[in-house]
Write a protein that holds these residues in place. Structure first.
Motif, PDB file in Angstrom:
ATOM      1  N   PRO A 271      68.954  21.049  -9.918  1.00 19.10           N
ATOM      2  CA  PRO A 271      68.003  21.453 -10.960  1.00 19.10           C
ATOM      3  C   PRO A 271      68.104  22.948 -11.260  1.00 19.10           C
ATOM      4  O   PRO A 271      68.587  23.731 -10.445  1.00 19.10           O
ATOM      5  N   ASP A 272      67.623  23.333 -12.424  1.00 16.54           N
ATOM      6  CA  ASP A 272      67.512  24.749 -12.763  1.00 16.54           C
ATOM      7  C   ASP A 272      66.281  25.365 -12.107  1.00 16.54           C
ATOM      8  O   ASP A 272      66.256  26.556 -11.807  1.00 16.54           O
ATOM      9  N   VAL A 273      65.243  24.528 -11.921  1.00 16.99           N
ATOM     10  CA  VAL A 273      63.965  24.999 -11.401  1.00 16.99           C
ATOM     11  C   VAL A 273      63.467  24.054 -10.314  1.00 16.99           C
ATOM     12  O   VAL A 273      63.551  22.828 -10.456  1.00 16.99           O
ATOM     13  N   ILE A 274      62.958  24.629  -9.229  1.00 18.88           N
ATOM     14  CA  ILE A 274      62.248  23.845  -8.219  1.00 18.88           C
ATOM     15  C   ILE A 274      60.803  24.321  -8.193  1.00 18.88           C
ATOM     16  O   ILE A 274      60.524  25.515  -8.073  1.00 18.88           O
ATOM     17  N   LEU A 275      59.882  23.369  -8.334  1.00 16.71           N
ATOM     18  CA  LEU A 275      58.449  23.636  -8.255  1.00 16.71           C
ATOM     19  C   LEU A 275      57.963  23.177  -6.887  1.00 16.71           C
ATOM     20  O   LEU A 275      58.285  22.075  -6.455  1.00 16.71           O
ATOM     21  N   MET A 276      57.192  24.018  -6.209  1.00 16.69           N
ATOM     22  CA  MET A 276      56.766  23.711  -4.842  1.00 16.69           C
ATOM     23  C   MET A 276      55.247  23.854  -4.742  1.00 16.69           C
ATOM     24  O   MET A 276      54.703  24.937  -4.959  1.00 16.69           O
ATOM     25  N   ASP A 277      54.571  22.745  -4.421  1.00 19.33           N
ATOM     26  CA  ASP A 277      53.110  22.731  -4.315  1.00 19.33           C
ATOM     27  C   ASP A 277      52.711  22.682  -2.847  1.00 19.33           C
ATOM     28  O   ASP A 277      52.742  21.620  -2.232  1.00 19.33           O
ATOM     29  N   GLU A 278      52.370  23.846  -2.282  1.00 16.52           N
ATOM     30  CA  GLU A 278      51.998  23.963  -0.861  1.00 16.52           C
ATOM     31  C   GLU A 278      53.014  23.231   0.026  1.00 16.52           C
ATOM     32  O   GLU A 278      52.635  22.396   0.863  1.00 16.52           O
ATOM     33  N   PRO A 279      54.313  23.512  -0.124  1.00 18.34           N
ATOM     34  CA  PRO A 279      55.331  22.666   0.516  1.00 18.34           C
ATOM     35  C   PRO A 279      55.337  22.706   2.041  1.00 18.34           C
ATOM     36  O   PRO A 279      55.772  21.760   2.677  1.00 18.34           O
ATOM     37  N   PHE A 280      54.861  23.806   2.628  1.00 21.45           N
ATOM     38  CA  PHE A 280      54.945  23.951   4.087  1.00 21.45           C
ATOM     39  C   PHE A 280      53.576  23.951   4.756  1.00 21.45           C
ATOM     40  O   PHE A 280      53.458  24.248   5.948  1.00 21.45           O
ATOM     41  N   ALA A 281      52.539  23.605   4.009  1.00 19.11           N
ATOM     42  CA  ALA A 281      51.168  23.727   4.526  1.00 19.11           C
ATOM     43  C   ALA A 281      50.894  22.822   5.716  1.00 19.11           C
ATOM     44  O   ALA A 281      50.077  23.150   6.577  1.00 19.11           O
ATOM     45  N   ALA A 282      51.571  21.677   5.795  1.00 16.02           N
ATOM     46  CA  ALA A 282      51.296  20.720   6.866  1.00 16.02           C
ATOM     47  C   ALA A 282      52.074  21.032   8.152  1.00 16.02           C
ATOM     48  O   ALA A 282      51.887  20.352   9.163  1.00 16.02           O
ATOM     49  N   LEU A 283      52.927  22.053   8.116  1.00 16.69           N
ATOM     50  CA  LEU A 283      53.778  22.356   9.265  1.00 16.69           C
ATOM     51  C   LEU A 283      53.124  23.389  10.178  1.00 16.69           C
ATOM     52  O   LEU A 283      52.303  24.197   9.745  1.00 16.69           O
ATOM     53  N   ASP A 284      53.538  23.378  11.448  1.00 17.23           N
ATOM     54  CA  ASP A 284      53.082  24.421  12.366  1.00 17.23           C
ATOM     55  C   ASP A 284      53.750  25.741  11.987  1.00 17.23           C
ATOM     56  O   ASP A 284      54.702  25.789  11.204  1.00 17.23           O
TER      57      ASP A 284
END
Length: 260
Positions: A155-168
């Motif tokens: 893709p030209d663009v990656i959109l990330m919505d709280e992508p790492f919030a569930a990780l330690d």
């Protein structure tokens, strides 16, 4: 020719529920340059996820326009891929097959498809885990599979919505470094939604702080630090402190927007 990959201009959004109207976004304008990492930072309910969904083509503005590489966004496309906090892997498919999922329906030969899948898996260091199932992977590794699936689609663009919030914390820091390494190589434009100030300072070229009720762009701040960044460094903590202060002030609608 514009160097902007994303252009949001005078966007308004309201949700109507019976006789009640919820004004979510008010005259929001911003841009993201090609190859830039920009973060939308704001408190819950400020409309940052709604904005991300508009850029992705999943929602439409009531007023204003959203442009992707010079074209108006009217629907989701493969040029712009969304990564959610929920990893959304198919539990009955292996790592390899989950990454291949993003290319199903594409008109390409098996050789090209295999190359794109393997290149993406190598970028996230999962080439030795091809035949494992999601339940055999850690949360961080599962998120890497999701990133690889997106990368395989080029893709030209990656959109990330709280992508790492569930990780330690350890896995979150690890994946933030992975993301920067991959972005440096691929030059992909990335727009991130978060309420984590540390994550925003560590990853971003620019941070857009949003105010709430209705959502507006409160501050547009450039982070003028080389990457990778030293979380213990004095300059890093200057930005962290400054953004924390602006974040707390973002409820004050009288203060004018500015850029540093």
């Amino acid at each position: 020719m514009s160097n902007n990959m994303i252009e949001v201009t005078n966007v308004d959004k309201k949700y109507i529920n019976g006789k009640e109207s919820n004004h979510v976004l008010d005259q929001v304008s911003f841009h993201v340059k090609k190859g830039e990492i920009v973060t939308l930072l704001g408190k819950s309910g400020c409309g940052k996820s709604t904005l991300l969904n508009m850029v992705g083509g999943f929602e439409k503005a009531d007023v204003g326009s959203v442009m992707l590489d010079g074209q108006e966004v009217t629907r989701p496309t493969r040029k712009c891929i969304m990564l959610f906090q929920q990893i959304n892997l198919l539990p009955w498919r292996t790592v390899l097959k989950n990454v291949e999922l993003g290319l199903e329906g594409e008109k390409m030969g098996e050789e090209e498809k295999n190359k794109r899948v393997m290149d993406a898996l190598k970028l996230v260091s999962l080439e030795e885990h091809l035949h494992k199932f999601p339940h055999e992977l850690s949360g961080g590794m599962q998120q890497r599979v999701s990133i690889a699936r997106a990368l395989a689609m080029q893709p030209d663009v990656i959109l990330m919505d709280e992508p790492f919030a569930a990780l330690d914390t350890f896995n979150r820091y690890l994946l933030q470094d992975e993301l920067l390494r991959i972005q440096e190589k691929m030059k992909t434009t990335i727009l991130i939604v978060t309420h984590d100030i540390d994550e925003a300072v560590y990853l971003s070229d620019r941070i857009l702080i949003m105010s709430s009720h209705p959502g507006r762009i409160f501050k547009d701040i450039s982070i003028k630090l080389a990457k990778p960044r030293d979380r213990a460094g004095e300059d890093y903590h200057y930005y962290r402190k400054r953004i924390l202060q602006d974040f707390e002030l973002s409820g004050n609608r009288q203060e004018p927007e500015y850029t540093i």
